[in-house]
Design a protein around this motif. Structure first.
Motif, PDB file in Angstrom:
ATOM      1  N   VAL A   1      19.821  18.958  27.590  1.00 47.01           N
ATOM      2  CA  VAL A   1      21.172  18.822  27.025  1.00 47.01           C
ATOM      3  C   VAL A   1      21.689  17.405  27.285  1.00 47.01           C
ATOM      4  N   TRP A   2      22.612  16.988  26.417  1.00 51.87           N
ATOM      5  CA  TRP A   2      23.330  15.736  26.664  1.00 51.87           C
ATOM      6  C   TRP A   2      24.549  16.029  27.537  1.00 51.87           C
ATOM      7  N   CYS A   3      24.839  15.124  28.451  1.00 47.72           N
ATOM      8  CA  CYS A   3      26.056  15.253  29.254  1.00 47.72           C
ATOM      9  C   CYS A   3      26.506  13.856  29.674  1.00 47.72           C
ATOM     10  N   ARG A   4      27.663  13.770  30.266  1.00 46.74           N
ATOM     11  CA  ARG A   4      28.128  12.488  30.786  1.00 46.74           C
ATOM     12  C   ARG A   4      27.860  12.441  32.285  1.00 46.74           C
ATOM     13  N   LEU A   5      27.618  11.231  32.798  1.00 43.16           N
ATOM     14  CA  LEU A   5      27.304  11.080  34.215  1.00 43.16           C
ATOM     15  C   LEU A   5      28.393  11.685  35.092  1.00 43.16           C
TER      16      LEU A   5
ATOM     17  N   MET B   1      34.686   1.633  36.153  1.00 45.21           N
ATOM     18  CA  MET B   1      34.437   3.022  36.525  1.00 45.21           C
ATOM     19  C   MET B   1      34.399   3.937  35.316  1.00 45.21           C
ATOM     20  N   GLY B   2      35.281   3.655  34.347  1.00 48.92           N
ATOM     21  CA  GLY B   2      35.322   4.496  33.157  1.00 48.92           C
ATOM     22  C   GLY B   2      34.007   4.479  32.407  1.00 48.92           C
ATOM     23  N   LYS B   3      33.424   3.297  32.240  1.00 43.99           N
ATOM     24  CA  LYS B   3      32.156   3.184  31.504  1.00 43.99           C
ATOM     25  C   LYS B   3      31.013   3.847  32.271  1.00 43.99           C
ATOM     26  N   ILE B   4      31.036   3.722  33.594  1.00 46.64           N
ATOM     27  CA  ILE B   4      29.989   4.368  34.386  1.00 46.64           C
ATOM     28  C   ILE B   4      30.092   5.891  34.259  1.00 46.64           C
ATOM     29  N   LYS B   5      31.293   6.432  34.442  1.00 53.91           N
ATOM     30  CA  LYS B   5      31.479   7.888  34.357  1.00 53.91           C
ATOM     31  C   LYS B   5      31.154   8.418  32.974  1.00 53.91           C
ATOM     32  N   ASN B   6      31.458   7.627  31.932  1.00 57.31           N
ATOM     33  CA  ASN B   6      31.260   8.089  30.567  1.00 57.31           C
ATOM     34  C   ASN B   6      29.847   7.861  30.042  1.00 57.31           C
ATOM     35  N   THR B   7      28.988   7.262  30.862  1.00 53.52           N
ATOM     36  CA  THR B   7      27.611   7.048  30.434  1.00 53.52           C
ATOM     37  C   THR B   7      26.970   8.376  30.054  1.00 53.52           C
ATOM     38  N   VAL B   8      26.397   8.412  28.864  1.00 50.56           N
ATOM     39  CA  VAL B   8      25.758   9.639  28.370  1.00 50.56           C
ATOM     40  C   VAL B   8      24.313   9.671  28.851  1.00 50.56           C
ATOM     41  N   ILE B   9      23.906  10.827  29.379  1.00 55.80           N
ATOM     42  CA  ILE B   9      22.579  10.965  29.971  1.00 55.80           C
ATOM     43  C   ILE B   9      21.905  12.231  29.453  1.00 55.80           C
TER      44      ILE B   9
END
Length: 457
Positions: free
Chosen positions: A257-261, A392-400
């Motif tokens: 599945v895709w999720c955000r970090l 921090m926003g970009k790190i948390k929103n990174t899609v993995i």
């Protein structure tokens, strides 16, 4: 027969002084250190030149910096810089080609002996040493006959060509190895490395169930006030998905599945205690990590320490062993890696700390693999011009892409096995590179340093 000459026997100082005309455009040159030679600095009108007494130079002459000759700042003037101008900090010399072949002299200036002559001819304080021309020109060297010099140049060029080809091949191998590493990481995060594993393990718990357990754990931690409730992360759109080799988002294997970090990890940062407050640093015992430590895959030993008072009175948090650290800005970002703490430590505000939920080692290692692949790519999203920063926003929103937990373990094992083979190849390349450098130094020494008699005062 040994022929010993003073440098002044074949180098004659040239002083062609001119007055700068404000309406005339002039070429100015720079003489770079470390044997990087003579090149065009710029072309400007005389009105932009402050020092009105300058000197013209002639193509084919020898030029050196009286300040930095000891650092390799000298060379033969290219013909295209004929009639360019220099200040009095540079000296030019005509070369007596009846005594010395110009190519032989060019290569000789790259030798250890010539640098030693320049060093011994420079006097003054450590940072303000100047060449003493009289001492320089009175130094003696042994000159072979002209025909022998030309023959030495031929041999050197042949050896140099072989060495350059070897160096080019080594650089190509380095590039191919880096591409191989990136390909391994790319295939890992797309599930291609574990295609066979999935065929043999069809009943693995899907990643969607893992994601549910992680969300339940985070909810409980928030309820227990162990972590703070955060703003809900936005839904994932197709534009958020990372691209594969084709440049378009890749399809996930079944059960991924895709999720955000931020959904599967606790993401935080640190702070820098006031440097003016010595009580925050003096006799500190708590390791404190900055972005400069993110150049390696692990932080093995602490370099900086803060006190318990600093930890209590600032926004620093003590991170557990195994915490992943990403540089948001600062030195680490130039190296393109994510690192892992081998000890408990606080971090500064230039670092994002990542602690995957469930305290699972496979999940942490998989997240680390993913960031090794996409770190440079997410930097392209960074803002800040010449010093692009993540936040921090970009790190948390990174899609993995999230695989099942058991498959994560298989991915990690496969990547580590392949990377060990890459390390062995890398060591072979380093050995070849060291041998190539030694070969070139030996050729230069043999051709232009020779026996002890080659250089004498």
């Amino acid at each position: 027969m040994i022929r010993q000459f003073k440098i002044g026997d074949f180098l004659k100082r040239i002083k062609n002084q001119i007055d700068i005309n404000d309406s005339v455009k002039y070429k100015r040159v720079t003489v770079s250190g470390n044997h990087n030679g003579v090149s065009l600095r710029d072309e400007v009108l005389g009105s932009a030149i402050g020092t009105k007494k300058q000197f013209t130079i002639k193509g084919g002459n020898f030029i050196l910096s009286k300040i930095d000759a000891r650092n390799g700042a000298f060379g033969i003037i290219p013909q295209e810089l004929d009639k360019a101008i220099i200040t009095g900090n540079f000296w030019t010399y005509s070369v007596d080609t009846k005594l010395i072949d110009i190519e032989w002299f060019f290569y000789f200036t790259h030798s250890y002996n010539f640098i030693q002559i320049c060093i011994e001819s420079s006097t003054g304080s450590t940072h303000r040493k100047y060449m003493d021309e009289k001492v320089f020109l009175n130094h003696k060297i042994v000159l072979p006959e002209i025909d022998e010099q030309k023959e030495m140049v031929k041999k050197y060029k042949t050896s140099s060509k072989i060495s350059n080809n070897l160096t080019f091949e080594i650089q190509s191998q380095k590039q191919l190895l880096n591409q191989l590493k990136q390909s391994i990481l790319q295939e890992a995060i797309q599930g291609k490395l574990t295609t066979g594993w999935r065929a043999q393990n069809p009943n693995t718990e899907p990643a969607s169930e893992l994601l549910k357990r992680i969300k339940a754990e985070k909810a409980q931690l928030i309820k227990d006030k162990k972590i703070k409730k955060e703003k809900a992360l936005p839904p994932i759109t197709e534009e958020d998905l990372p691209a594969g080799k084709t440049g378009i988002p890749f399809e996930l294997p079944n059960n991924w599945v895709w999720c955000r970090l931020g959904e599967i990890s606790n993401v935080g940062t640190g702070a820098t205690p006031l440097t003016s407050n010595q009580s925050y640093y003096e006799n500190g015992v708590i390791p404190w990590v900055t972005s400069s430590a993110t150049g390696n895959l692990f932080v093995e030993e602490p370099e900086n320490f803060i006190t318990e008072k600093a930890l209590a009175e600032t926004n620093c948090n003590l991170n557990p062993i195994g915490t992943l650290v990403v540089a948001m800005y600062g030195q680490g970002k130039t190296r393109g890696q994510i690192t892992e703490l081998k000890f408990e430590a606080a971090t500064n505000q230039a670092c994002a700390t990542i602690n995957p939920c469930l305290s699972n080692i496979e999940l942490r290692r998989y997240v680390k693999i993913y960031f090794r692949k996409i770190y440079l790519e997410i930097r392209e999203l960074a803002q800040g011009g010449a010093q692009p920063n993540l936040n921090m926003g970009k790190i948390k929103n990174t899609v993995i892409p999230l695989p099942p937990l058991e498959e994560q373990k298989a991915i990690v094992e496969k990547v580590e096995s392949l990377m060990q083979k890459c390390q062995a190849l890398e060591q072979e390349i380093k050995t070849s590179e060291a041998n190539a450098q030694m070969l070139m130094q030996a050729v230069l020494k043999e051709a232009f340093e020779g026996k002890e008699e080659v250089y004498a005062e």
